[in-house]
Design an enzyme around this catalytic site. Sequence first.
Site, PDB file in Angstrom:
ATOM      1  NE  ARG A   1      -4.126   6.966  -7.386  1.00  8.78           N
ATOM      2  CZ  ARG A   1      -3.990   6.576  -6.124  1.00  8.78           C
ATOM      3  NH1 ARG A   1      -3.761   7.455  -5.169  1.00  8.78           N
ATOM      4  NH2 ARG A   1      -4.113   5.304  -5.804  1.00  8.78           N
TER       5      ARG A   1
ATOM      6  CG  ASN B   1      -7.690  -2.103  -5.482  1.00  4.62           C
ATOM      7  OD1 ASN B   1      -6.774  -2.911  -5.320  1.00  4.62           O
ATOM      8  ND2 ASN B   1      -7.952  -1.154  -4.588  1.00  4.62           N
TER       9      ASN B   1
ATOM     10  CG  ASP C   1      -2.099   0.913   1.109  1.00  2.00           C
ATOM     11  OD1 ASP C   1      -2.291   1.500   0.027  1.00  2.00           O
ATOM     12  OD2 ASP C   1      -2.838   1.062   2.102  1.00  2.00           O
TER      13      ASP C   1
HETATM   14  C1  IPE Z   1      -1.346   0.274  -3.553  1.00  2.75           C
HETATM   15  O1  IPE Z   1      -1.131   1.648  -3.512  1.00  2.75           O
HETATM   16  C2  IPE Z   1      -1.561  -0.243  -4.971  1.00  2.75           C
HETATM   17  C3  IPE Z   1      -2.895  -0.822  -5.242  1.00  2.75           C
HETATM   18  C4  IPE Z   1      -3.863  -0.932  -4.372  1.00  2.75           C
HETATM   19  C5  IPE Z   1      -3.141  -1.296  -6.601  1.00  2.75           C
HETATM   20  P1  IPE Z   1      -2.356   2.675  -3.524  1.00  2.75           P
HETATM   21  O2  IPE Z   1      -2.704   2.964  -4.940  1.00  2.75           O
HETATM   22  O3  IPE Z   1      -3.458   2.156  -2.685  1.00  2.75           O
HETATM   23  O4  IPE Z   1      -1.682   3.960  -2.870  1.00  2.75           O
HETATM   24  P2  IPE Z   1      -2.388   5.023  -1.890  1.00  2.75           P
HETATM   25  O5  IPE Z   1      -3.028   4.265  -0.784  1.00  2.75           O
HETATM   26  O6  IPE Z   1      -3.365   5.800  -2.716  1.00  2.75           O
HETATM   27  O7  IPE Z   1      -1.232   5.863  -1.410  1.00  2.75           O
HETATM   28 MG    MG Z   2      -4.073   2.428  -0.718  1.00  2.00          MG
END
Ligand code: IPE
Ligand code: MG
Length: 252
Positions: A49, A84, A36
Amino acid sequence: MFDHLLALYPPGSEERGLVGRIDGKRLPAHVAITMDGNGRWAKAKNLDRNAGHSAGAEAAREITEVSARLGIPYLTLFTFSSENWQRPPGEVQFLMDMLYENLLNRHSLLDDNDIRLKIIGDLAKLPGKLREKLLDSEERSREHKRMQVNLALNYGSRQEILHAVREIVSSKIAAKAIDERLFSGFLYTAGCPDPDLLIRTSGELRISNFLLYQIAYSELYFTPTLWPDFRARELFRAIIDYQGRERRFGSI
Ligand code: IPE
Ligand code: MG
């Protein structure tokens, strides 16, 4: 001990010092990781992102290779949850494409390190091309013996448990015959020992529907480190911490 691993690090490096503190006879048999913090990592660097996801994939590659060289038999990586899909379509698409590319170009990671790949989760909802590639990678690596990597994709633990219940009911198993061992055998992780160590990065103190049945007695390790920064030395620290704990399994 750890010759394959130490070969990666120069004498005097921090990694060598940390590996020297790991007891090779008390390694966790199964490490599970909720990866995460990719988005926050990117944001802190003023990147989008998706750049965080690319960096996160690098971290996953490094942790996989290092775990194999350490001699950890099972590694489960929470890669994409059944929740997700609620992310913006562009981000979901990027993650799916990235997985596909990695499977296409990174087969050497599985071959060079003798790693067997297993996908856990509901594959039906994944794009067809990706699903085929995943099944192909599983098939191509099925004889690999050093370590098994479970990639949790479109995975949710409640859904996994319900899936097991449906399978048990439809195979008409007698109620009396259902015990913990039998039930575990109907989960996606059938054949794997329960995780000894569950790691979650990025400072979130949640389980988020990951391996609910399997982590009954797992040691939990939470770190504020964001996933793209969780490199070999962070894994070594987690294992050293784990080895310092007293596990009683309900006894005294
Ligand atoms: C983890 O990082 C990757 C996946 C869940 C695919 P995030 O995308 O959840 O990163 P944050 O939580 O927004 O920082
Ligand atoms: Mg996350």
